[in-house]
Enzyme design. Structure first.
Site, short mmCIF file in Angstrom:
data_model
loop_
_atom_site.label_atom_id
_atom_site.label_comp_id
_atom_site.label_asym_id
_atom_site.label_seq_id
_atom_site.Cartn_x
_atom_site.Cartn_y
_atom_site.Cartn_z
CG HIS A 1 -2.20 0.75 0.99
ND1 HIS A 1 -2.46 1.46 -0.18
CD2 HIS A 1 -3.31 0.92 1.76
CE1 HIS A 1 -3.65 2.02 -0.10
NE2 HIS A 1 -4.19 1.71 1.07
CG ASP B 1 -2.73 5.20 -4.32
OD1 ASP B 1 -2.06 5.10 -3.27
OD2 ASP B 1 -2.61 6.13 -5.13
#
Length: 421
Positions: A393, A397
């Protein structure tokens, strides 16, 4: 008239006691003895370099022993590294005269491994016929009687007049005996320790590194496998006859991931923590998880964007066989940009795969099960598979991750779209 007398050089000789050579008075040395030259034929074989990042390994087994004669390229030993098992082969023919290290010990790259006498050939080491052994002479009864030591008769045990009655157990002792395990039960409750292989140690370390380095998040989706299964049923026989291999699920998933990686390049990228840069790969090398007796390995299918279904299936079959036979090379296991793990072959319904460093994402495939789903406002039974994407992450995204996984779903549910991509 004086008569001159001439001496031949070989008439008068002297012995050099330092090196044992024979010299004439003219100072010319006689040829050295053959066994003295033989020492120069013994060479020391070093532990070879196995990869840039590997400096040591575990000596798994000696395939040849001391005094064994080997030919060029014969397998001498196996060294287990944290990635693969490396076969050590003889650089030339000869006889092994000495070995350094025992099985299970750690060996360093560049250290002395074994000595090889290259002057010995296979004909020299031919087994010699042993002379028949003489039968042992039978000893005469008289000699046996002389050699046998005298034994005194042991006193017979006294017999009791009455057989002893077993002692009566108290209630407390009988209760404790009921909780005591029998010897057979104790034998079945033993534990034993086994040393971790280098591959297992490496796997555990990489998993810990992934957990501590990446900000991992997993997103899920489900795929209707009806379209892909219909494609296999209609074309599998012709596909097998033409290409010599069956059409499985892995090649369509590899192809679908390749197309999705091209469309969402962030999933195919990685963060370089040292330089604080993002490395985008313009090629697609997909690592495919393969279970082996020693642990999970991830050989790489390179340039997937240029391969057909048949080429992918053949490559996967070859890598899987090498993984089971423990013959994968280090080059075949490094350099992947994305990983696919198929836990469905073992019946896994759903899971969260862990990223394979230094990559940024991994796709998890799971078992195909028939479930009721809604299609065109109708409840129908379809073969469904859950798929999962675990991603870093820090780099990827949620929008990119979901877009990637949804694109894979669309391509698998309608395989004809792959021809248009």
């Amino acid at each position: 008239m004086l008569q001159s007398v001439s001496f031949r050089p070989s008439a008068i000789k002297s012995i050099n006691h330092r090196n044992g050579s024979v010299q004439s008075r003219t100072g010319l040395a006689a040829p050295s003895r053959p066994f003295a030259l033989r020492n120069y034929s013994v060479i020391t074989i070093k532990v070879p370099s196995m990869a840039d990042s590997i400096t040591e390994g575990t000596l798994q087994s000696w395939e040849k022993k001391v005094d064994d004669v080997v030919k060029t390229d014969d397998l001498v030993a196996r060294i287990e590294t944290d990635k693969v098992t490396v076969d050590i082969r003889a650089p030339q023919s000869g006889k092994i005269t000495e070995q350094f290290g025992k099985e299970g010990e750690t060996v360093l790259v560049g250290a002395d491994f074994y000595k090889l006498d290259t002057a010995v050939t296979a004909s020299d080491a031919a087994p010699k016929k042993e002379a028949p052994k003489e039968a042992p002479k039978e000893s005469t009864p008289s000699s046996q009687s002389k050699q046998a030591p005298k034994q005194e008769a042991a006193p017979a045990p006294k017999q009791e007049a009455k057989s002893a009655e077993p002692p009566k157990k108290s209630e407390s002792s009988s209760k404790s005996d009921q909780t005591t395990l029998s010897p057979a039960q104790n034998a079945a409750r033993q534990s034993h320790r086994v040393k971790m292989t280098r591959i297992r140690q490496r796997i555990s370390q990489r998993l810990i590194d992934a957990q501590t380095t990446y900000a991992m998040l997993t997103t899920f989706n489900e795929v209707d496998m009806s379209g892909l299964m219909a494609l296999r049923t209609a074309n599998n026989e012709e596909f097998s006859e033409r290409h010599g291999t069956k059409l499985g699920f892995m090649s369509p998933f590899v192809k679908a991931c390749t197309i999705a990686l091209k469309e969402v390049p962030g999933v195919n990228a990685v963060i370089d923590d040292a330089s604080k840069e993002i490395i985008y790969h313009d090629y697609v090398d997909i690592s495919v998880a393969v279970a082996t007796p020693k642990g999970l390995v991830v050989p790489v299918v390179r340039d997937c964007d240029t391969m057909s279904f048949a080429q992918i299936e053949k490559t996967l079959a070859g890598l899987a066989k090498k993984g089971r036979d423990d013959t994968l090379t280090i080059e075949e296991m490094t350099g992947g940009t994305f990983t696919i793990s198929n836990g469905g072959v073992y019946g896994s319904l759903m899971g969260t795969p862990i990223i394979n460093p230094p990559q940024s994402a991994i796709l998890g495939m799971h078992a195909v099960n028939k479930r009721p789903v809604v299609v065109n406002d109708q409840i129908v039974i379809r073969p469904m598979m859950y798929i999962a994407l675990t991603y870093d992450h820090r780099l990827i995204d949620g929008r990119e991750a979901v877009t990637f996984l949804k694109r894979v779903k669309e391509l698998i549910e309608d395989p004809q779209r792959m021809l248009l991509a």
